[in-house]
Design a protein around this motif. Sequence first.
Motif, PDB file in Angstrom:
ATOM      1  N   PRO A  25       0.804  -1.234   0.000  1.00  0.00           N
ATOM      2  CA  PRO A  25       0.000   0.000   0.000  1.00  0.00           C
ATOM      3  C   PRO A  25       0.828   1.270   0.000  1.00  0.00           C
ATOM      4  CG  PRO A  25      -0.159  -1.145   2.112  1.00  0.00           C
ATOM      5  CD  PRO A  25       0.543  -2.065   1.173  1.00  0.00           C
ATOM      6  N   ARG A  26       2.106   1.162   0.351  1.00  0.00           N
ATOM      7  CA  ARG A  26       2.960   2.351   0.368  1.00  0.00           C
ATOM      8  C   ARG A  26       3.352   2.806  -1.030  1.00  0.00           C
ATOM      9  NH1 ARG A  26       7.736   0.118   3.874  1.00  0.00           N
ATOM     10  NH2 ARG A  26       7.398  -1.501   2.300  1.00  0.00           N
ATOM     11  N   TYR A  82      -2.331   3.075 -10.667  1.00  0.00           N
ATOM     12  CA  TYR A  82      -1.941   1.665 -10.737  1.00  0.00           C
ATOM     13  C   TYR A  82      -3.170   0.770 -10.566  1.00  0.00           C
ATOM     14  CZ  TYR A  82       0.791  -2.599  -9.926  1.00  0.00           C
ATOM     15  OH  TYR A  82       1.323  -3.863 -10.015  1.00  0.00           O
ATOM     16  N   VAL A  83      -4.013   1.094  -9.596  1.00  0.00           N
ATOM     17  CA  VAL A  83      -5.223   0.301  -9.359  1.00  0.00           C
ATOM     18  C   VAL A  83      -6.145   0.361 -10.577  1.00  0.00           C
ATOM     19  CG1 VAL A  83      -7.300   0.085  -7.942  1.00  0.00           C
ATOM     20  CG2 VAL A  83      -5.086   0.553  -6.857  1.00  0.00           C
ATOM     21  N   LYS A  84      -6.274   1.537 -11.159  1.00  0.00           N
ATOM     22  CA  LYS A  84      -7.106   1.680 -12.368  1.00  0.00           C
ATOM     23  C   LYS A  84      -6.549   0.823 -13.498  1.00  0.00           C
ATOM     24  CE  LYS A  84      -8.956   5.192 -15.520  1.00  0.00           C
ATOM     25  NZ  LYS A  84      -8.928   6.633 -15.888  1.00  0.00           N
ATOM     26  N   ALA A  85      -5.218   0.816 -13.639  1.00  0.00           N
ATOM     27  CA  ALA A  85      -4.584  -0.006 -14.681  1.00  0.00           C
ATOM     28  C   ALA A  85      -4.833  -1.488 -14.427  1.00  0.00           C
ATOM     29  CB  ALA A  85      -3.085   0.282 -14.735  1.00  0.00           C
ATOM     30  N   MET A  86      -4.768  -1.900 -13.160  1.00  0.00           N
ATOM     31  CA  MET A  86      -5.057  -3.292 -12.813  1.00  0.00           C
ATOM     32  C   MET A  86      -6.443  -3.692 -13.307  1.00  0.00           C
ATOM     33  SD  MET A  86      -3.566  -3.339  -8.889  1.00  0.00           S
ATOM     34  CE  MET A  86      -4.557  -4.761  -8.410  1.00  0.00           C
ATOM     35  N   ALA A  87      -7.415  -2.839 -13.038  1.00  0.00           N
ATOM     36  CA  ALA A  87      -8.786  -3.158 -13.431  1.00  0.00           C
ATOM     37  C   ALA A  87      -8.931  -3.226 -14.947  1.00  0.00           C
ATOM     38  CB  ALA A  87      -9.741  -2.119 -12.840  1.00  0.00           C
ATOM     39  N   GLU A  88      -8.263  -2.309 -15.634  1.00  0.00           N
ATOM     40  CA  GLU A  88      -8.418  -2.238 -17.097  1.00  0.00           C
ATOM     41  C   GLU A  88      -7.837  -3.450 -17.812  1.00  0.00           C
ATOM     42  OE1 GLU A  88      -6.589   1.506 -17.955  1.00  0.00           O
ATOM     43  OE2 GLU A  88      -8.436   2.655 -17.590  1.00  0.00           O
ATOM     44  N   VAL A  89      -6.840  -4.111 -17.200  1.00  0.00           N
ATOM     45  CA  VAL A  89      -6.235  -5.278 -17.863  1.00  0.00           C
ATOM     46  C   VAL A  89      -6.745  -6.602 -17.273  1.00  0.00           C
ATOM     47  CG1 VAL A  89      -4.186  -4.107 -18.705  1.00  0.00           C
ATOM     48  CG2 VAL A  89      -4.178  -5.067 -16.398  1.00  0.00           C
ATOM     49  N   GLN A 103      -7.368   3.480   2.142  1.00  0.00           N
ATOM     50  CA  GLN A 103      -7.450   4.200   0.871  1.00  0.00           C
ATOM     51  C   GLN A 103      -7.266   3.253  -0.313  1.00  0.00           C
ATOM     52  OE1 GLN A 103      -7.713   7.960  -0.284  1.00  0.00           O
ATOM     53  NE2 GLN A 103      -8.446   6.320  -1.605  1.00  0.00           N
ATOM     54  N   VAL A 104      -6.301   2.323  -0.214  1.00  0.00           N
ATOM     55  CA  VAL A 104      -6.070   1.364  -1.300  1.00  0.00           C
ATOM     56  C   VAL A 104      -7.294   0.460  -1.478  1.00  0.00           C
ATOM     57  CG1 VAL A 104      -4.649  -0.582  -2.062  1.00  0.00           C
ATOM     58  CG2 VAL A 104      -3.568   1.422  -1.034  1.00  0.00           C
ATOM     59  N   VAL A 105      -7.873   0.021  -0.368  1.00  0.00           N
ATOM     60  CA  VAL A 105      -9.085  -0.804  -0.442  1.00  0.00           C
ATOM     61  C   VAL A 105     -10.214  -0.035  -1.136  1.00  0.00           C
ATOM     62  CG1 VAL A 105     -10.894  -1.908   0.930  1.00  0.00           C
ATOM     63  CG2 VAL A 105      -8.485  -2.217   1.554  1.00  0.00           C
ATOM     64  N   GLU A 106     -10.331   1.239  -0.802  1.00  0.00           N
ATOM     65  CA  GLU A 106     -11.373   2.066  -1.424  1.00  0.00           C
ATOM     66  C   GLU A 106     -11.154   2.171  -2.930  1.00  0.00           C
ATOM     67  OE1 GLU A 106     -12.614   6.771  -1.402  1.00  0.00           O
ATOM     68  OE2 GLU A 106     -12.062   5.867   0.521  1.00  0.00           O
ATOM     69  N   TRP A 107      -9.899   2.377  -3.354  1.00  0.00           N
ATOM     70  CA  TRP A 107      -9.607   2.444  -4.793  1.00  0.00           C
ATOM     71  C   TRP A 107      -9.950   1.132  -5.484  1.00  0.00           C
ATOM     72  CZ3 TRP A 107      -4.074   4.675  -3.747  1.00  0.00           C
ATOM     73  CH2 TRP A 107      -4.167   6.066  -3.574  1.00  0.00           C
ATOM     74  N   LEU A 108      -9.568   0.013  -4.880  1.00  0.00           N
ATOM     75  CA  LEU A 108      -9.844  -1.291  -5.491  1.00  0.00           C
ATOM     76  C   LEU A 108     -11.337  -1.472  -5.733  1.00  0.00           C
ATOM     77  CD1 LEU A 108      -7.350  -3.446  -3.396  1.00  0.00           C
ATOM     78  CD2 LEU A 108      -7.257  -3.140  -5.879  1.00  0.00           C
ATOM     79  N   ARG A 109     -12.124  -1.165  -4.722  1.00  0.00           N
ATOM     80  CA  ARG A 109     -13.580  -1.341  -4.871  1.00  0.00           C
ATOM     81  C   ARG A 109     -14.158  -0.328  -5.874  1.00  0.00           C
ATOM     82  NH1 ARG A 109     -13.779  -2.901   1.205  1.00  0.00           N
ATOM     83  NH2 ARG A 109     -13.803  -5.182   0.988  1.00  0.00           N
ATOM     84  N   LYS A 110     -13.598   0.855  -5.910  1.00  0.00           N
ATOM     85  CA  LYS A 110     -14.052   1.880  -6.856  1.00  0.00           C
ATOM     86  C   LYS A 110     -13.927   1.383  -8.290  1.00  0.00           C
ATOM     87  CE  LYS A 110     -12.798   6.534  -8.500  1.00  0.00           C
ATOM     88  NZ  LYS A 110     -11.928   7.718  -8.261  1.00  0.00           N
ATOM     89  N   TYR A 111     -12.838   0.648  -8.564  1.00  0.00           N
ATOM     90  CA  TYR A 111     -12.594   0.188  -9.929  1.00  0.00           C
ATOM     91  C   TYR A 111     -13.026  -1.267 -10.153  1.00  0.00           C
ATOM     92  CZ  TYR A 111     -10.163   4.583 -10.595  1.00  0.00           C
ATOM     93  OH  TYR A 111      -9.877   5.932 -10.701  1.00  0.00           O
ATOM     94  N   ALA A 123     -12.558  -4.810   9.609  1.00  0.00           N
ATOM     95  CA  ALA A 123     -13.476  -3.700   9.350  1.00  0.00           C
ATOM     96  C   ALA A 123     -13.452  -3.296   7.876  1.00  0.00           C
ATOM     97  CB  ALA A 123     -13.105  -2.505  10.227  1.00  0.00           C
ATOM     98  N   LEU A 124     -12.360  -3.650   7.181  1.00  0.00           N
ATOM     99  CA  LEU A 124     -12.243  -3.363   5.744  1.00  0.00           C
ATOM    100  C   LEU A 124     -12.821  -4.486   4.884  1.00  0.00           C
ATOM    101  CD1 LEU A 124      -8.646  -1.845   5.802  1.00  0.00           C
ATOM    102  CD2 LEU A 124     -10.826  -0.621   5.654  1.00  0.00           C
ATOM    103  N   LYS A 125     -13.330  -5.533   5.556  1.00  0.00           N
ATOM    104  CA  LYS A 125     -14.056  -6.631   4.907  1.00  0.00           C
ATOM    105  C   LYS A 125     -13.272  -7.324   3.774  1.00  0.00           C
ATOM    106  CE  LYS A 125     -18.730  -5.135   6.069  1.00  0.00           C
ATOM    107  NZ  LYS A 125     -18.269  -4.611   7.341  1.00  0.00           N
ATOM    108  N   PRO A 126     -12.072  -7.822   4.074  1.00  0.00           N
ATOM    109  CA  PRO A 126     -11.357  -8.618   3.065  1.00  0.00           C
ATOM    110  C   PRO A 126     -12.064  -9.947   2.829  1.00  0.00           C
ATOM    111  CG  PRO A 126     -10.246  -8.778   5.181  1.00  0.00           C
ATOM    112  CD  PRO A 126     -11.342  -7.755   5.354  1.00  0.00           C
ATOM    113  N   ARG A 127     -11.902 -10.503   1.640  1.00  0.00           N
ATOM    114  CA  ARG A 127     -12.492 -11.798   1.324  1.00  0.00           C
ATOM    115  C   ARG A 127     -11.670 -12.928   1.919  1.00  0.00           C
ATOM    116  NH1 ARG A 127     -17.177 -12.814  -0.104  1.00  0.00           N
ATOM    117  NH2 ARG A 127     -16.702 -14.246  -1.801  1.00  0.00           N
ATOM    118  N   ARG A 128     -10.350 -12.728   1.967  1.00  0.00           N
ATOM    119  CA  ARG A 128      -9.449 -13.733   2.531  1.00  0.00           C
ATOM    120  C   ARG A 128      -8.388 -13.033   3.389  1.00  0.00           C
ATOM    121  NH1 ARG A 128      -7.930 -17.141  -3.011  1.00  0.00           N
ATOM    122  NH2 ARG A 128     -10.080 -17.599  -3.638  1.00  0.00           N
ATOM    123  N   VAL A 129      -7.924 -13.759   4.387  1.00  0.00           N
ATOM    124  CA  VAL A 129      -6.814 -13.264   5.201  1.00  0.00           C
ATOM    125  C   VAL A 129      -5.830 -14.410   5.392  1.00  0.00           C
ATOM    126  CG1 VAL A 129      -6.091 -12.274   7.403  1.00  0.00           C
ATOM    127  CG2 VAL A 129      -8.333 -11.675   6.448  1.00  0.00           C
TER     128      VAL A 129
END
Length: 452
Positions: free
Chosen positions: A146-147, A153-160, A191-199, A229-235
Motif C-alpha cells: 500500500p505504500r 496503478y489500481v485503475k490499470a489493474m482493473a483495465e487489464v 485508501q487502497v481498499v477504497e480504490w480497489l472497490r471503486k474500480y 473492518a475493511l471486509k477482506p475476502r481472505r486473510v
Amino acid sequence: MTMTIQDLAAKYDLRLPRYTSYPTAPHFSQEVGPETYARWLGELDPATPLSLYTHIAYCEEMCWFCGCHTKITKRYDPVADYLDALLTEIDMIAGLMPARMGFKFMHFGGGSPTVLKAEDFTRLIRHLRDRFEMLDGAEIAVEMDPRTATEDYVKAMAEVGVTRASIGVQDFEAQVQEAVHRVQPYELVAQVVEWLRKYGITDINMDLMYGLPFQTTESIQHTIDRALALKPRRVSYFGYAHVPWMRTHMKMIPEDALPSVPERWSQYLNGSARFAHNGYVTVGLDHFAAPDDELALALNKQALHRNFQGYTTDSAPALVAFGASGIGSLPQGYVGNQGEIGAYKRTVRAGTPPITRGLAISHDDKLRRAIIERLMCDLGVDLETVAAEYGAKASDFQKELDQLSDLEADGVVIRDGSRLRVTEMGRPLVRAVCAKFDQYLNVGEKRHSQAV
C-alpha cells in the motif's frame, strides 16, 4: 496426563518446511538446468491449463521481516531494465512450449509488483496475455504494497483484467511497524481498499503476521479487528519466520522483543478464534476466508490445493514462473530461476532459460506429495484411497504410521485404520504430522522456520 498448549508447543517446536511443495526447495540441485527445463516444456500437453507466476524482484524499502527475494532501489531505471528482461524471458519460455497455451491463474508477486509504473504493469500483463490464452473464469491476482500503490496503478489493474488483490498489512501497531521497518498507517491501507472497490476489484486478500517484535495477543486482536473492518475476502495469518542466518536484514530486528514460543501460540490461537468469531472459515493452517469465497467452497469440496503462493483453488498441473528466483512446477518436476538479478538478466539476454536448480520428481515423490497436500489442506487423509491412485497401499506407510504414535498419544492426530485426522488442537502442528511422510527431511535443520 493431558498435554497443555505450552507443553505441545515446547515438544513439537521443530524447524519444519511450510510444505508449499514436496519435495521442498532446499532439496533442489543443479542436476536440473536449462536443457532439462526446455525439454519438459516441450513435452507439455498443449491442452494443459497453466498457472503463471511473475516475480517482480524490487522494492523501494526493505522490510526487516521479509523472507522474499527482492532488491531495494529508489531509482526506476533498474526496474525498467528488469522488466525488459522479464518480457524477453516470457517470449523465450512461451516459444519452447508446443503451442500457445492457456492459463487459469496468473499471479504477480515479489518484491513489490506495485513498484512498477502503471503503464509498465499494463505492458507486462498485455504481453503475457498475447503469449498465453486467458481461459474462461481465469483469475489474475496481484500482491500490493500500500505504500507504493497509486490510484493510477489500481485503475490499470482493473483495465487489464485483474480480479484479485492481496494487500500486505502485517500489523497496524506503530511500534511493531517501526521495529520491522514497514510504516504504513491504517488510513493508507483503507485508501487502497477504497480504490480497489471503486474500480471493481472486490476480491481483496490481506496478509497479517504474528510473532513480530513487540506484538502481544491483545495488540494483534486490535490489528485483526481493524483489518476485518475493511471486509477482506481472505486473510492469511502467517507466523514470522526469524531466520537471520538466511536473511541478514533480519538481524536488524530486536530479538529480545520477539515473543516466546508460548506467546506465539497464544497469538496464533487467539487470532484464529477472532477470525472465526467474525464469521470467517478457517482454511488449513493459516488462511481464513469468507464463507462464500471460492477458497472456503473448495475446502468444503476437499478440492483445496497448496502451492508456492499458499492455499489456493489453483488445480493447474503446470506452474510456469518468470523472473529472478521464480520457482515453477511441471508434471516432471520443479525448476528454480537464478536468484541474483544481474545473472538472471544476462542469462535471459543470452537466450538461455535462467534455470539454476530443480528436481525431477519420482513416482514416490508424487504419492507423498499428494498425502502431504491433503493433510495440509484438509487436516486429514485416507492413505488407502490416495495410495491406490498411485498403485500403492496404505500398509506401505507402516513405518510412518508408527512414527505418529507420540502425536497420536498427545491428541494432535487421530488414526482410524488408514485414515488420519488432525485435531483442532493439533491444527498448528499439522506440519509436524506431514514431516513424518517427508523422505528428505533432516529434522532440526535450521534452514526451516518454527512449526508454530
